[in-house]
Design a protein around this motif. Structure first.
Motif, short mmCIF file in Angstrom:
data_model
loop_
_atom_site.label_atom_id
_atom_site.label_comp_id
_atom_site.label_asym_id
_atom_site.label_seq_id
_atom_site.Cartn_x
_atom_site.Cartn_y
_atom_site.Cartn_z
N GLN A 20 0.98 -1.18 0.15
CA GLN A 20 0.00 -0.23 0.07
C GLN A 20 0.96 1.32 0.03
O GLN A 20 0.42 2.28 -0.71
N LEU A 21 1.96 1.18 0.83
CA LEU A 21 2.85 2.48 1.00
C LEU A 21 3.51 2.41 -0.53
O LEU A 21 3.46 3.74 -1.15
N LEU A 22 3.78 1.48 -1.29
CA LEU A 22 4.42 1.62 -2.36
C LEU A 22 3.60 2.23 -3.42
O LEU A 22 3.95 3.02 -4.17
N ARG A 23 2.29 1.68 -3.48
CA ARG A 23 1.29 2.08 -4.41
C ARG A 23 1.10 3.69 -4.26
O ARG A 23 1.12 4.35 -5.18
N LEU A 24 0.73 3.92 -2.85
CA LEU A 24 0.64 5.35 -2.47
C LEU A 24 1.69 6.30 -2.90
O LEU A 24 1.57 7.30 -3.54
N THR A 25 3.01 5.92 -2.81
CA THR A 25 4.07 6.78 -3.25
C THR A 25 4.08 6.70 -4.63
O THR A 25 4.42 8.00 -5.31
N ARG A 26 3.91 5.83 -5.39
CA ARG A 26 3.79 5.94 -6.88
C ARG A 26 2.82 6.96 -7.50
O ARG A 26 2.85 7.65 -8.49
N ARG A 27 1.75 6.84 -6.65
CA ARG A 27 0.29 7.75 -6.99
C ARG A 27 0.87 9.13 -6.78
O ARG A 27 0.36 9.96 -7.55
N LEU A 28 1.53 9.26 -5.72
CA LEU A 28 1.84 10.65 -5.43
C LEU A 28 2.68 11.12 -6.12
O LEU A 28 2.76 12.38 -6.90
N HIS A 29 3.97 10.57 -6.83
CA HIS A 29 4.75 10.81 -7.77
C HIS A 29 4.01 11.05 -9.19
O HIS A 29 4.38 11.97 -9.73
N ARG A 30 3.27 10.25 -9.52
CA ARG A 30 2.55 10.35 -10.72
C ARG A 30 1.79 11.88 -10.76
O ARG A 30 1.63 12.59 -11.73
N SER A 31 0.97 12.06 -9.73
CA SER A 31 0.28 13.34 -9.42
C SER A 31 1.16 14.45 -9.51
O SER A 31 0.88 15.49 -10.30
N GLN A 32 2.30 14.62 -8.80
CA GLN A 32 3.29 15.53 -8.78
C GLN A 32 3.95 15.65 -10.41
O GLN A 32 3.95 16.82 -10.45
N LYS A 33 4.07 14.52 -11.04
CA LYS A 33 4.42 14.84 -12.30
C LYS A 33 3.58 15.58 -13.25
O LYS A 33 4.01 16.28 -14.14
N ARG A 34 2.36 15.11 -13.15
CA ARG A 34 1.34 15.81 -13.90
C ARG A 34 1.26 17.25 -13.48
O ARG A 34 1.03 18.31 -14.55
N GLN A 35 1.31 17.64 -12.38
CA GLN A 35 1.43 19.04 -11.77
C GLN A 35 2.55 19.87 -12.56
O GLN A 35 2.37 20.74 -13.00
N LEU A 36 3.61 19.23 -12.46
CA LEU A 36 4.93 19.80 -13.21
C LEU A 36 4.67 19.93 -14.60
O LEU A 36 5.00 21.17 -15.39
N GLU A 37 4.29 18.86 -15.30
CA GLU A 37 4.02 19.06 -16.83
C GLU A 37 3.02 20.06 -17.24
O GLU A 37 3.10 20.90 -18.18
#
Length: 148
Positions: free
Chosen positions: A13-30
């Motif tokens: 669950q922590l791994l999935r949450l971390t990946r989701r957070l990184h994807r969301s941050q990447k979208r924000q930066l893009e």
């Protein structure tokens, strides 16, 4: 039949949450048209934590990487105008790395992207749930049990 492994489930669950957070941050930066790698972002944040411009060896030690890795990251950040190499005033053979105005603006954008990503992830939680999660995460980060 194997018994469920609660620690294994939490780890997943922590791994999935971390990946989701990184994807969301990447979208924000893009969406803000900020092109920066996670490693460059980490280096930029690290440079900002020093009171005076750090040496490359200071950065390598803080990031726990070989100096050559820092050189490559600094090259990329320098090419994008986010940092610059400056001679040490007391020893001209030593090179220090300082943030530029563009680098400081990028840090602001990175902070905004992290906050927006966190808000996206945390939106289903109530205020009480957020406070509880914050306390639990602090305990995990600090490695000490919470005070009662």
């Amino acid at each position: 039949m194997n018994a469920p492994d609660p620690d294994g489930l939490l780890a997943e669950q922590l791994l999935r949450l971390t990946r989701r957070l990184h994807r969301s941050q990447k979208r924000q930066l893009e969406s803000a048209d900020i092109a920066i790698t996670p490693a460059q972002s980490r280096l930029l944040r690290t440079v900002a934590h020093y009171e005076a411009p750090p040496r490359m060896t200071d950065l390598a030690a803080r990031l726990e990487v070989v100096p050559r890795a820092v050189t490559s990251l600094v090259d990329g950040l320098e090419a994008s105008g986010r940092v610059r190499r400056v001679p040490d005033p007391s020893n001209r053979r030593v090179i220090r790395i300082e943030l530029t105005d563009t680098g400081r603006a990028t840090l602001k954008s990175l902070r905004y992207a992290r906050r927006a990503a966190a808000e996206d992830i945390l939106s289903p939680l109530t205020t009480d749930q957020r406070e509880l999660l914050g306390g639990l995460l602090s305990t995990l980060v600090d490695g000490t049990p919470p005070r009662c």
